[in-house]
Design a protein around this motif. Sequence first.
Motif, PDB file in Angstrom:
ATOM      1  N   VAL A 104      25.321  62.582   6.216  1.00 46.10           N
ATOM      2  CA  VAL A 104      23.719  61.378   5.915  1.00 46.10           C
ATOM      3  C   VAL A 104      24.150  61.263   5.272  1.00 46.10           C
ATOM      4  CG1 VAL A 104      21.724  62.375   5.645  1.00 46.10           C
ATOM      5  CG2 VAL A 104      22.858  63.437   6.638  1.00 46.10           C
ATOM      6  N   GLN A 105      25.156  61.079   4.035  1.00 47.47           N
ATOM      7  CA  GLN A 105      24.854  60.362   2.791  1.00 47.47           C
ATOM      8  C   GLN A 105      25.667  59.055   3.359  1.00 47.47           C
ATOM      9  OE1 GLN A 105      27.978  62.171  -0.005  1.00 47.47           O
ATOM     10  NE2 GLN A 105      25.772  63.249  -0.479  1.00 47.47           N
ATOM     11  N   ASP A 106      26.624  58.974   3.969  1.00 45.99           N
ATOM     12  CA  ASP A 106      27.345  58.021   4.885  1.00 45.99           C
ATOM     13  C   ASP A 106      26.241  56.517   5.487  1.00 45.99           C
ATOM     14  OD1 ASP A 106      30.012  58.881   4.167  1.00 45.99           O
ATOM     15  OD2 ASP A 106      29.910  59.460   6.184  1.00 45.99           O
ATOM     16  N   VAL A 107      25.634  57.533   6.155  1.00 47.88           N
ATOM     17  CA  VAL A 107      24.976  56.841   7.112  1.00 47.88           C
ATOM     18  C   VAL A 107      23.629  56.132   6.444  1.00 47.88           C
ATOM     19  CG1 VAL A 107      22.486  56.696   8.931  1.00 47.88           C
ATOM     20  CG2 VAL A 107      24.695  58.185   9.168  1.00 47.88           C
ATOM     21  N   MET A 108      23.146  56.804   4.647  1.00 46.94           N
ATOM     22  CA  MET A 108      22.100  56.111   4.049  1.00 46.94           C
ATOM     23  C   MET A 108      22.773  55.223   2.984  1.00 46.94           C
ATOM     24  SD  MET A 108      19.147  57.469   4.838  1.00 46.94           S
ATOM     25  CE  MET A 108      17.914  56.413   4.000  1.00 46.94           C
ATOM     26  N   THR A 109      23.922  54.695   3.067  1.00 48.28           N
ATOM     27  CA  THR A 109      24.291  53.813   1.995  1.00 48.28           C
ATOM     28  C   THR A 109      25.043  52.909   2.907  1.00 48.28           C
ATOM     29  OG1 THR A 109      25.631  55.951   0.842  1.00 48.28           O
ATOM     30  CG2 THR A 109      26.465  53.308   0.549  1.00 48.28           C
ATOM     31  N   GLY A 110      25.310  53.199   4.020  1.00 53.37           N
ATOM     32  CA  GLY A 110      25.224  51.882   5.592  1.00 53.37           C
ATOM     33  C   GLY A 110      24.329  51.289   4.896  1.00 53.37           C
ATOM     34  N   LEU A 111      23.198  51.719   5.505  1.00 52.92           N
ATOM     35  CA  LEU A 111      21.591  51.055   5.479  1.00 52.92           C
ATOM     36  C   LEU A 111      21.130  50.373   4.049  1.00 52.92           C
ATOM     37  CD1 LEU A 111      19.437  53.828   8.051  1.00 52.92           C
ATOM     38  CD2 LEU A 111      20.031  51.294   8.257  1.00 52.92           C
ATOM     39  N   THR A 112      21.382  51.058   3.367  1.00 51.08           N
ATOM     40  CA  THR A 112      21.427  50.605   1.814  1.00 51.08           C
ATOM     41  C   THR A 112      22.814  49.287   1.399  1.00 51.08           C
ATOM     42  OG1 THR A 112      21.025  52.216   0.791  1.00 51.08           O
ATOM     43  CG2 THR A 112      21.723  51.032  -1.273  1.00 51.08           C
ATOM     44  N   VAL A 113      23.519  49.832   1.510  1.00 47.96           N
ATOM     45  CA  VAL A 113      24.260  48.116   1.937  1.00 47.96           C
ATOM     46  C   VAL A 113      23.802  46.559   2.572  1.00 47.96           C
ATOM     47  CG1 VAL A 113      26.565  47.608   2.537  1.00 47.96           C
ATOM     48  CG2 VAL A 113      26.664  49.391   1.125  1.00 47.96           C
ATOM     49  N   LEU A 114      23.341  47.571   3.504  1.00 52.18           N
ATOM     50  CA  LEU A 114      23.178  46.266   4.689  1.00 52.18           C
ATOM     51  C   LEU A 114      21.504  45.612   3.732  1.00 52.18           C
ATOM     52  CD1 LEU A 114      22.530  44.656   7.082  1.00 52.18           C
ATOM     53  CD2 LEU A 114      21.781  47.080   8.785  1.00 52.18           C
ATOM     54  N   LEU A 115      20.620  46.862   4.014  1.00 55.00           N
ATOM     55  CA  LEU A 115      19.383  45.453   2.999  1.00 55.00           C
ATOM     56  C   LEU A 115      19.677  45.547   1.927  1.00 55.00           C
ATOM     57  CD1 LEU A 115      16.951  48.661   4.525  1.00 55.00           C
ATOM     58  CD2 LEU A 115      17.578  46.467   6.087  1.00 55.00           C
ATOM     59  N   SER A 116      20.073  45.749   1.354  1.00 54.19           N
ATOM     60  CA  SER A 116      20.329  45.411   0.043  1.00 54.19           C
ATOM     61  C   SER A 116      21.300  43.894  -0.474  1.00 54.19           C
ATOM     62  CB  SER A 116      20.522  45.948  -1.079  1.00 54.19           C
ATOM     63  OG  SER A 116      22.331  46.419  -1.630  1.00 54.19           O
ATOM     64  N   GLY A 117      22.012  43.597   0.553  1.00 52.62           N
ATOM     65  CA  GLY A 117      22.996  42.611   0.537  1.00 52.62           C
ATOM     66  C   GLY A 117      24.121  42.570  -0.431  1.00 52.62           C
TER      67      GLY A 117
END
Length: 282
Positions: A104-117
Amino acid sequence: MFDFLYLHLDTLERLALVAIVVAGAHLAVRMVRGASERLMARSLDRSYSKARTVNSLATSILVFCLYFGALGWGLSELGVPLTAYFASASIIGLAVAFGSQGIVQDVMTGLTVLLSGQFDVGDMVQIGDQAGIVQKIGMRFTVLQNAMGAQVIIPNRSIGNVTNYPRGYVRIAADVTLPAAPERAAEAEAVTRAVTASVSEQFAGIFRAPSEFVGRFTTSSGRTYFRVKFRIWPGRGGPVETAFKQELMQALKKIDPDYADWMVSVTYEVEKPLPPTRKGRR
């Protein structure tokens, strides 16, 4: 008996149809991954880096949806209600979430990296002690290609402090003080060019671009120096600091025995500096 055969044939038909749909979903997944890899392999400039990053993450999500949908449809054809399928998937998902919080942490961090640029596909970054070019940002992992060409797979939950190199390299400036006598200055410049070429050949793996001979500069105090710029992989500046400087010092002392160590400086540049007054360029 005929009813039994009819029901038996109907079951076989359903099984065959389910097998065809599942095989079709698998084929669709392979096509999606192939199209994604072809897009990622294209030499796009940085203006498309965000699109490539979205493509990487969207591919992972689409593959999951295809498999999940095909499995759900197949079970429904075999008589399993979709409500039971989704309920079971939810229960299993919760159990997996509690048992595998790292995923879950992997997925959430991946989305954060994508959205935050923080970084995009194609960027040169350093994550922890690993430096390389971002090849893929997935739902669980980020893949870097390091200076040796190896793929470094980093779980997204391990992404903490990130250093992004916008130019794609680290720049080193080597300033070589030239003797006052014009003949010796010309000889020192020629030696610097020769040593630079030698080091560039010997340590080719650390460089991201060819070395650049910027030219001569004069400081406000009247000291003239010759500047060479190196563009290297992050953390790979050792040969420039040691081998290049030592070999150059030996060659320069043959020209001028009084040549001092401080007269050759090696510095890392963060931003493009404003050069002093130019005396000339050769």
